[in-house]
Design a protein around this motif. Structure first.
Motif, mmCIF file in Angstrom:
data_model
loop_
_atom_site.group_PDB
_atom_site.id
_atom_site.type_symbol
_atom_site.label_atom_id
_atom_site.label_comp_id
_atom_site.label_asym_id
_atom_site.label_seq_id
_atom_site.Cartn_x
_atom_site.Cartn_y
_atom_site.Cartn_z
ATOM 1 N N PHE A 33 0.821 -1.194 0.000
ATOM 2 C CA PHE A 33 0.000 0.000 0.000
ATOM 3 C C PHE A 33 0.858 1.248 0.000
ATOM 4 N N SER A 34 0.505 2.205 -0.833
ATOM 5 C CA SER A 34 1.159 3.512 -0.791
ATOM 6 C C SER A 34 0.105 4.588 -0.595
ATOM 7 N N SER A 35 -0.466 5.084 -1.650
ATOM 8 C CA SER A 35 -1.484 6.113 -1.540
ATOM 9 C C SER A 35 -2.855 5.469 -1.624
ATOM 10 N N TYR A 36 -3.620 5.599 -0.559
ATOM 11 C CA TYR A 36 -4.939 4.987 -0.564
ATOM 12 C C TYR A 36 -5.817 5.636 0.494
ATOM 13 N N ALA A 37 -7.074 5.330 0.435
ATOM 14 C CA ALA A 37 -8.045 5.834 1.403
ATOM 15 C C ALA A 37 -8.945 4.689 1.838
ATOM 16 N N MET A 38 -9.445 4.826 3.040
ATOM 17 C CA MET A 38 -10.380 3.824 3.557
ATOM 18 C C MET A 38 -11.604 4.524 4.128
ATOM 19 N N GLY A 39 -12.702 3.872 3.995
ATOM 20 C CA GLY A 39 -13.946 4.464 4.468
ATOM 21 C C GLY A 39 -14.815 3.470 5.193
ATOM 22 N N TRP A 40 -15.805 4.014 5.878
ATOM 23 C CA TRP A 40 -16.836 3.217 6.529
ATOM 24 C C TRP A 40 -18.187 3.594 5.930
ATOM 25 N N PHE A 41 -18.959 2.576 5.656
ATOM 26 C CA PHE A 41 -20.328 2.741 5.191
ATOM 27 C C PHE A 41 -21.229 1.908 6.097
ATOM 28 N N ARG A 42 -22.516 2.158 6.031
ATOM 29 C CA ARG A 42 -23.442 1.351 6.821
ATOM 30 C C ARG A 42 -24.739 1.148 6.054
ATOM 31 N N GLN A 43 -25.403 0.053 6.383
ATOM 32 C CA GLN A 43 -26.676 -0.252 5.751
ATOM 33 C C GLN A 43 -27.652 -0.738 6.805
ATOM 34 N N ALA A 44 -28.696 0.036 6.998
ATOM 35 C CA ALA A 44 -29.753 -0.329 7.934
ATOM 36 C C ALA A 44 -30.787 -1.194 7.213
ATOM 37 N N PRO A 45 -31.564 -1.972 7.959
ATOM 38 C CA PRO A 45 -32.580 -2.829 7.323
ATOM 39 C C PRO A 45 -33.545 -2.021 6.468
ATOM 40 N N GLY A 46 -33.723 -2.448 5.239
ATOM 41 C CA GLY A 46 -34.658 -1.785 4.345
ATOM 42 C C GLY A 46 -34.172 -0.490 3.741
ATOM 43 N N LYS A 47 -32.920 -0.156 3.991
ATOM 44 C CA LYS A 47 -32.376 1.098 3.468
ATOM 45 C C LYS A 47 -31.154 0.834 2.604
ATOM 46 N N GLU A 48 -30.788 1.836 1.805
ATOM 47 C CA GLU A 48 -29.597 1.718 0.993
ATOM 48 C C GLU A 48 -28.347 1.945 1.852
ATOM 49 N N ARG A 49 -27.244 1.416 1.357
ATOM 50 C CA ARG A 49 -25.986 1.635 2.049
ATOM 51 C C ARG A 49 -25.602 3.114 1.944
ATOM 52 N N GLU A 50 -25.097 3.662 3.055
ATOM 53 C CA GLU A 50 -24.760 5.076 3.077
ATOM 54 C C GLU A 50 -23.348 5.300 3.621
ATOM 55 N N PHE A 51 -22.779 6.399 3.197
ATOM 56 C CA PHE A 51 -21.445 6.790 3.620
ATOM 57 C C PHE A 51 -21.457 7.233 5.076
ATOM 58 N N VAL A 52 -20.398 6.872 5.817
ATOM 59 C CA VAL A 52 -20.255 7.292 7.210
ATOM 60 C C VAL A 52 -19.029 8.192 7.366
ATOM 61 N N ALA A 53 -17.857 7.701 6.963
ATOM 62 C CA ALA A 53 -16.623 8.470 7.149
ATOM 63 C C ALA A 53 -15.536 7.903 6.247
ATOM 64 N N ALA A 54 -14.520 8.730 5.967
ATOM 65 C CA ALA A 54 -13.382 8.285 5.166
ATOM 66 C C ALA A 54 -12.128 8.992 5.635
ATOM 67 N N ILE A 55 -11.004 8.331 5.446
ATOM 68 C CA ILE A 55 -9.716 8.891 5.845
ATOM 69 C C ILE A 55 -8.653 8.453 4.850
ATOM 70 N N SER A 56 -7.679 9.330 4.632
ATOM 71 C CA SER A 56 -6.605 9.051 3.693
ATOM 72 C C SER A 56 -5.312 8.713 4.439
ATOM 73 N N TRP A 57 -4.518 7.831 3.842
ATOM 74 C CA TRP A 57 -3.216 7.507 4.436
ATOM 75 C C TRP A 57 -2.186 8.605 4.195
ATOM 76 N N SER A 58 -2.474 9.532 3.309
ATOM 77 C CA SER A 58 -1.504 10.572 2.996
ATOM 78 C C SER A 58 -1.703 11.821 3.851
ATOM 79 N N GLY A 59 -2.637 11.782 4.790
ATOM 80 C CA GLY A 59 -2.857 12.924 5.672
ATOM 81 C C GLY A 59 -4.035 13.758 5.235
ATOM 82 N N GLY A 60 -4.315 14.778 5.996
ATOM 83 C CA GLY A 60 -5.461 15.620 5.702
ATOM 84 C C GLY A 60 -6.641 15.266 6.576
#
Length: 124
Positions: free
Chosen positions: A29-56
């Motif tokens: 791994f060099s430059s990449y980002a990771m995120g969290w999503f969630r899906q409640a029953p009967g709902k579409e998956r939604e974005f929660v948070a994201a973070i980059s390995w390069s800072g910021g």
């Protein structure tokens, strides 16, 4: 290929806290980002948070700002989601996602790699 293994879900009362972890393995791994999503029953998956390995600064959905904190451990290729003041509406399956490139994306189509999901249940 990238493999993601999540842990830390469970049952908690409203107002409580949980911490989710997601460990990435596979390619170098060099430059990449990771995120969290969630899906409640009967709902579409939604974005929660994201973070980059390069800072910021991380990126958060409005619904979790001030309550959730995403962080990373570069040495372990692991991302965490600290969830405080949990509410019943936070109940969902939480997924970790990975993408190459440092930009923080909130669209799930931008993440080609996904974990298996971990259940978070918040009782009222």
């Amino acid at each position: 290929q990238v493999q993601l293994v999540e842990s830390g879900g469970g049952l908690v009362q409203a107002g409580g806290s949980l911490r989710l972890s997601c460990a990435a393995s596979g390619r170098t791994f060099s430059s990449y980002a990771m995120g969290w999503f969630r899906q409640a029953p009967g709902k579409e998956r939604e974005f929660v948070a994201a973070i980059s390995w390069s800072g910021g600064p991380p990126n958060y959905a409005d619904s979790v700002k001030g309550r959730f904190t995403i962080s990373r451990d570069n040495a372990k290729n692991t991302v965490y989601l600290q969830m405080n003041n949990l509410k019943p509406e936070d109940t969902a399956v939480y997924y970790c996602a990975f993408r190459f490139g440092a930009s923080l994306q909130s669209g799930e189509v931008r993440y080609p790699y996904w974990g298996q999901g971990t259940q978070v249940t918040v009782s009222s």
